[in-house]
Motif scaffolding. Structure first.
Motif, PDB file in Angstrom:
ATOM      1  N   GLU A  59       0.849  -1.192   0.000  1.00  8.59           N
ATOM      2  CA  GLU A  59       0.000   0.000   0.000  1.00  8.59           C
ATOM      3  C   GLU A  59       0.882   1.239   0.000  1.00  8.59           C
ATOM      4  OE1 GLU A  59      -3.726   1.941   2.474  1.00  8.59           O
ATOM      5  OE2 GLU A  59      -2.290   0.697   3.542  1.00  8.59           O
ATOM      6  N   LEU A  60       0.677   2.111  -0.970  1.00  5.76           N
ATOM      7  CA  LEU A  60       1.511   3.293  -1.114  1.00  5.76           C
ATOM      8  C   LEU A  60       0.868   4.526  -0.509  1.00  5.76           C
ATOM      9  CD1 LEU A  60       2.706   2.724  -4.756  1.00  5.76           C
ATOM     10  CD2 LEU A  60       3.999   2.332  -2.670  1.00  5.76           C
ATOM     11  N   VAL A  61      -0.435   4.599  -0.556  1.00  8.08           N
ATOM     12  CA  VAL A  61      -1.123   5.752   0.029  1.00  8.08           C
ATOM     13  C   VAL A  61      -2.344   5.246   0.790  1.00  8.08           C
ATOM     14  CG1 VAL A  61      -0.367   7.369  -1.741  1.00  8.08           C
ATOM     15  CG2 VAL A  61      -2.515   6.161  -2.054  1.00  8.08           C
ATOM     16  N   THR A 101       2.794   5.529   5.861  1.00 10.70           N
ATOM     17  CA  THR A 101       2.555   4.508   4.835  1.00 10.70           C
ATOM     18  C   THR A 101       3.670   4.513   3.809  1.00 10.70           C
ATOM     19  OG1 THR A 101       0.168   4.713   5.155  1.00 10.70           O
ATOM     20  CG2 THR A 101       0.897   3.648   3.127  1.00 10.70           C
ATOM     21  N   LEU A 102       4.112   5.705   3.432  1.00  8.53           N
ATOM     22  CA  LEU A 102       5.235   5.828   2.518  1.00  8.53           C
ATOM     23  C   LEU A 102       6.474   5.168   3.113  1.00  8.53           C
ATOM     24  CD1 LEU A 102       6.853   6.972   0.151  1.00  8.53           C
ATOM     25  CD2 LEU A 102       6.869   9.183   1.315  1.00  8.53           C
ATOM     26  N   GLY A 103       6.747   5.443   4.383  1.00  3.75           N
ATOM     27  CA  GLY A 103       7.902   4.830   5.036  1.00  3.75           C
ATOM     28  C   GLY A 103       7.814   3.311   5.056  1.00  3.75           C
ATOM     29  N   ALA A 104       6.627   2.784   5.355  1.00  2.00           N
ATOM     30  CA  ALA A 104       6.451   1.324   5.373  1.00  2.00           C
ATOM     31  C   ALA A 104       6.669   0.737   3.982  1.00  2.00           C
ATOM     32  CB  ALA A 104       5.056   0.979   5.892  1.00  2.00           C
ATOM     33  N   ALA A 105       6.172   1.421   2.948  1.00  2.88           N
ATOM     34  CA  ALA A 105       6.361   0.941   1.575  1.00  2.88           C
ATOM     35  C   ALA A 105       7.844   0.921   1.221  1.00  2.88           C
ATOM     36  CB  ALA A 105       5.584   1.823   0.596  1.00  2.88           C
ATOM     37  N   LEU A 106       8.593   1.903   1.709  1.00  2.00           N
ATOM     38  CA  LEU A 106      10.019   1.968   1.401  1.00  2.00           C
ATOM     39  C   LEU A 106      10.827   0.919   2.156  1.00  2.00           C
ATOM     40  CD1 LEU A 106      10.466   5.851   1.325  1.00  2.00           C
ATOM     41  CD2 LEU A 106      10.459   4.279  -0.629  1.00  2.00           C
ATOM     42  N   ARG A 107      10.235   0.325   3.185  1.00  2.00           N
ATOM     43  CA  ARG A 107      10.910  -0.765   3.900  1.00  2.00           C
ATOM     44  C   ARG A 107      10.567  -2.128   3.311  1.00  2.00           C
ATOM     45  NH1 ARG A 107       9.067   2.188   8.133  1.00  2.00           N
ATOM     46  NH2 ARG A 107       7.516   0.622   8.681  1.00  2.00           N
ATOM     47  N   SER A 108       9.708  -2.182   2.309  1.00  2.33           N
ATOM     48  CA  SER A 108       9.300  -3.460   1.724  1.00  2.33           C
ATOM     49  C   SER A 108      10.471  -4.098   0.976  1.00  2.33           C
ATOM     50  CB  SER A 108       8.121  -3.252   0.767  1.00  2.33           C
ATOM     51  OG  SER A 108       8.570  -2.635  -0.433  1.00  2.33           O
ATOM     52  N   PRO A 109      10.454  -5.420   0.817  1.00  2.98           N
ATOM     53  CA  PRO A 109      11.535  -6.083   0.069  1.00  2.98           C
ATOM     54  C   PRO A 109      11.704  -5.520  -1.349  1.00  2.98           C
ATOM     55  CG  PRO A 109      10.226  -7.711   1.236  1.00  2.98           C
ATOM     56  CD  PRO A 109       9.517  -6.392   1.398  1.00  2.98           C
ATOM     57  N   ARG A 110      10.607  -5.217  -2.013  1.00  2.00           N
ATOM     58  CA  ARG A 110      10.716  -4.702  -3.380  1.00  2.00           C
ATOM     59  C   ARG A 110      11.398  -3.339  -3.410  1.00  2.00           C
ATOM     60  NH1 ARG A 110       5.469  -5.027  -5.860  1.00  2.00           N
ATOM     61  NH2 ARG A 110       6.012  -7.204  -5.933  1.00  2.00           N
ATOM     62  N   ALA A 111      11.073  -2.468  -2.464  1.00  2.00           N
ATOM     63  CA  ALA A 111      11.695  -1.150  -2.433  1.00  2.00           C
ATOM     64  C   ALA A 111      13.184  -1.262  -2.115  1.00  2.00           C
ATOM     65  CB  ALA A 111      10.997  -0.259  -1.412  1.00  2.00           C
ATOM     66  N   GLY A 157       9.268   4.132  -9.809  1.00  2.00           N
ATOM     67  CA  GLY A 157       8.816   4.626  -8.514  1.00  2.00           C
ATOM     68  C   GLY A 157       7.456   5.292  -8.598  1.00  2.00           C
ATOM     69  N   PRO A 158       6.752   5.343  -7.474  1.00  2.00           N
ATOM     70  CA  PRO A 158       5.365   5.811  -7.454  1.00  2.00           C
ATOM     71  C   PRO A 158       5.211   7.284  -7.118  1.00  2.00           C
ATOM     72  CG  PRO A 158       5.878   4.753  -5.395  1.00  2.00           C
ATOM     73  CD  PRO A 158       7.151   4.721  -6.211  1.00  2.00           C
ATOM     74  N   VAL A 159       6.111   8.138  -7.605  1.00  2.00           N
ATOM     75  CA  VAL A 159       6.045   9.554  -7.249  1.00  2.00           C
ATOM     76  C   VAL A 159       4.708  10.165  -7.640  1.00  2.00           C
ATOM     77  CG1 VAL A 159       7.065  11.816  -7.664  1.00  2.00           C
ATOM     78  CG2 VAL A 159       8.552   9.819  -7.357  1.00  2.00           C
ATOM     79  N   GLU A 160       4.205   9.798  -8.805  1.00  2.89           N
ATOM     80  CA  GLU A 160       2.928  10.371  -9.251  1.00  2.89           C
ATOM     81  C   GLU A 160       1.796   9.997  -8.297  1.00  2.89           C
ATOM     82  OE1 GLU A 160       0.004  10.375 -13.167  1.00  2.89           O
ATOM     83  OE2 GLU A 160       2.014   9.525 -13.318  1.00  2.89           O
ATOM     84  N   VAL A 161       1.819   8.772  -7.802  1.00  2.00           N
ATOM     85  CA  VAL A 161       0.788   8.318  -6.861  1.00  2.00           C
ATOM     86  C   VAL A 161       0.826   9.162  -5.591  1.00  2.00           C
ATOM     87  CG1 VAL A 161       0.002   6.371  -5.451  1.00  2.00           C
ATOM     88  CG2 VAL A 161       0.818   5.979  -7.778  1.00  2.00           C
ATOM     89  N   TRP A 162       2.037   9.429  -5.065  1.00  2.00           N
ATOM     90  CA  TRP A 162       2.145  10.238  -3.849  1.00  2.00           C
ATOM     91  C   TRP A 162       1.686  11.673  -4.115  1.00  2.00           C
ATOM     92  CZ3 TRP A 162       7.759   8.207  -3.443  1.00  2.00           C
ATOM     93  CH2 TRP A 162       7.736   6.893  -2.960  1.00  2.00           C
ATOM     94  N   ASN A 163       2.083  12.226  -5.242  1.00  2.00           N
ATOM     95  CA  ASN A 163       1.674  13.595  -5.558  1.00  2.00           C
ATOM     96  C   ASN A 163       0.159  13.713  -5.668  1.00  2.00           C
ATOM     97  OD1 ASN A 163       4.296  14.501  -5.517  1.00  2.00           O
ATOM     98  ND2 ASN A 163       4.571  14.400  -7.729  1.00  2.00           N
TER      99      ASN A 163
END
Length: 196
Positions: free
Chosen positions: A71-73, A91-101, A124-130
């Protein structure tokens, strides 16, 4: 008469184990660490099992980056801009700790322009965060928390960027330190714009 399939049916659990082993190795040391012999050992399969599914290491690496993202957002309205921002940043921090990230961090920035993987891995999901930032601010304006020109999206996006920068500069950072950072960002960047 219908012909019977030859051999055993393909076990989808092996596909998952192989992808997970590849991501773990990519997270540890990038492409160099992701040797197919080591992927096979970690996944508990023979090397031939990998080659029956993926013709090359590059094909396996591409496939390992596919699949459901963490989950990214957050999707729910938390009822206040500060809490919405808190949830987004955590949530962003948790996504960045994922194995894929973690695998992305070790692999994608190191790709040269001539790599066959260049351009075929996620950027990367920058557009999703924006988009999430714009939606949060729109909700806050509708609630009357901030004026139409009261908080520029770049302020919240800079908070997201700071969480991302921590990921690049402190790959071993833990969740507790991340929570401290998020509270500091909220205090300095977001709370002053929201009437108490």
């Amino acid at each position: 008469m219908t012909g019977r399939p030859v051999g055993r049916p393909r076990d989808p659990a092996l596909d998952v184990a192989i992808r997970q082993a590849a991501l773990a190795l990519l997270a540890e040391g990038g492409l160099e660490a992701c040797a197919l012999d080591e992927v096979a050992r970690r996944a508990g399969v023979g090397k031939a099992t990998i080659y029956r599914r993926w013709p090359s290491k590059d094909d396996l690496v591409r496939d390992a980056f596919e699949g459901p993202d963490p989950e990214l957002v957050p999707t729910e309205d938390a009822g206040s801009l500060v809490e919405d921002c808190r949830r987004l940043l955590l949530t962003l921090g948790a996504a960045l700790r994922s194995p894929r990230a973690r695998a992305w961090r070790r692999t994608v920035p190191a790709l040269g322009p001539d790599s066959p993987l260049a351009g075929s891995l996620p950027i990367g999901p920058v557009e999703v965060w924006n988009d999430a930032v714009l939606e949060m601010l729109d909700r806050a304006r509708r609630r009357g928390e901030v004026a139409d020109d009261g908080l520029h999206p770049l302020v919240v996006q800079s908070a997201c960027s700071t969480v991302m920068a921590r990921w690049f500069t402190d790959p071993d950072g833990d969740e507790a330190g991340e929570r401290v950072l998020v509270e500091q960002l909220l205090s300095v960047l977001i709370s002053p714009h929201v009437p108490s």
